[in-house]
Design an enzyme around this catalytic site. Sequence first.
Site, short mmCIF file in Angstrom:
data_model
loop_
_atom_site.label_atom_id
_atom_site.label_comp_id
_atom_site.label_asym_id
_atom_site.label_seq_id
_atom_site.Cartn_x
_atom_site.Cartn_y
_atom_site.Cartn_z
N GLY A 25 0.84 -1.20 0.00
CA GLY A 25 0.00 0.00 0.00
C GLY A 25 0.88 1.25 0.00
O GLY A 25 1.80 1.36 0.81
N ASP A 72 0.25 4.09 1.07
CA ASP A 72 0.19 4.80 2.36
C ASP A 72 1.28 4.29 3.31
O ASP A 72 1.90 5.07 4.04
CB ASP A 72 -1.21 4.66 2.99
CG ASP A 72 -1.69 3.23 3.08
OD1 ASP A 72 -1.34 2.40 2.20
OD2 ASP A 72 -2.42 2.90 4.04
C1 LIG Z 1 -3.36 -2.13 4.39
C2 LIG Z 1 -4.19 -1.07 3.71
C3 LIG Z 1 -5.58 -1.61 3.42
C4 LIG Z 1 -4.31 0.14 4.68
O1 LIG Z 1 -5.15 1.11 4.09
P1 LIG Z 1 -6.12 2.05 4.93
O2 LIG Z 1 -6.61 1.31 6.11
O3 LIG Z 1 -5.31 3.24 5.37
O4 LIG Z 1 -7.22 2.51 4.03
C5 LIG Z 1 -3.50 -0.54 2.42
O5 LIG Z 1 -2.20 -0.14 2.72
C6 LIG Z 1 -3.47 -1.58 1.32
O6 LIG Z 1 -4.43 -1.79 0.63
N1 LIG Z 1 -2.32 -2.27 1.13
C7 LIG Z 1 -2.08 -3.21 0.07
C8 LIG Z 1 -1.45 -4.47 0.53
C9 LIG Z 1 -0.12 -4.30 1.24
O7 LIG Z 1 0.20 -3.22 1.74
O8 LIG Z 1 0.66 -5.27 1.28
K LIG Z 2 -3.41 4.37 6.16
#
Ligand SMILES: CC(C)(COP(=O)(O)O)[C@@H](O)C(=O)NCCC(=O)O
Ligand SMILES: [K+]
Length: 276
Positions: free
Chosen positions: A115, A117
């Site tokens: 992700g 973020d």
């Molecule tokens: C883990 C998450 C869902 C967090 O997103 P959020 O809760 O901030 O909307 C996001 O970072 C995501 O979809 N990640 C993809 C898979 C990964 O990080 O491995």
């Molecule tokens: K987040």
Amino acid sequence: MSQTLQQLVIDVGNSRIKFVSLITDFKAAETQQLPLVKNACSTLIEEPIPWEEIQSWFDGQQDNQCQTVVAGSNPEGIERVIQNWPQGTLRPPIEVLNTADFPLEICVEEPRKVGIDRLLNAVAANQLRDSAQGAIIIDTGTATTIDVVTPQGSFAGGAILPGFELSAKALHNYTALLPLIPVDDLHQEEPVVLGKNTTDAIRSGLFWGQLGAIRELVCQQRDQLLPNANQVAPLILLSGGGSALLAPHLEGLVRFEPLLTLQGLAIVAQKISDSK
Ligand SMILES: CC(C)(COP(=O)(O)O)[C@@H](O)C(=O)NCCC(=O)O
Ligand SMILES: [K+]
Ligand SMILES: Nc1ncnc2c1ncn2[C@@H]1O[C@H](COP(=O)(O)OP(=O)(O)O)[C@@H](O)[C@H]1O
């Protein structure tokens, strides 16, 4: 003379869209400071975007003075922001997608699947941590993520678990008898540990369970970061929509930085504009 850049930065998560205006100092990389947030607002993902409020942050300014940028873990939500972009003062946003350009080494099996973020948080953590210090980032959004940045500054992976609201919805949606507990309830007063009715028992599980899961994961990740005693203790950062609720219970352990992802995005966007 220090040179600054004004930015409108947008982080589209799975629950909320977050907007901030910031001043990024081009010299900030040398000072361990995050870009300075001037204004902030957010909206639930399905609600109208408060464009008037956002545009008012830039009243009286020329649009070409402000860089606008959007990213996040919710591609459909990002599309909606771009589609609904208002006519007028704001420059259309740059969408930051390609994490290969990030000033960050990503040490996981499939870097492109992480992700954005989580990676933006790591960029911001790299700005704050001392050299030779690792970092652990707790981000409490729809999902809670607890991630490690090594003392060398690479994103090393971490853990993903359901956040407060998702846990509350899952208990309600996948049982016959459990009610839906609004997360606002958790703000009213600290949940009792020993629930004497269904609602209090769920509140207890949601709140103390989330806190306990975070403590355990931070503890284990810290042990992994500190294989021997002469290493510096990691910087532990707490961010995301649920962070204000948890902060009083993690005092002394974490540094509260509720807008870390947005500040990481501001740093990345500034580096992109700098390299052009
Ligand atoms: C883990 C998450 C869902 C967090 O997103 P959020 O809760 O901030 O909307 C996001 O970072 C995501 O979809 N990640 C993809 C898979 C990964 O990080 O491995
Ligand atoms: K987040
Ligand atoms: N009033 C509240 N009380 C407790 N937690 C809240 C509250 N509002 C939001 N949250 C938590 O914050 C999460 C949303 O945070 P946010 O960082 O905006 O998520 P995302 O990045 O996934 O959109 C919710 O899922 C919930 O866990």
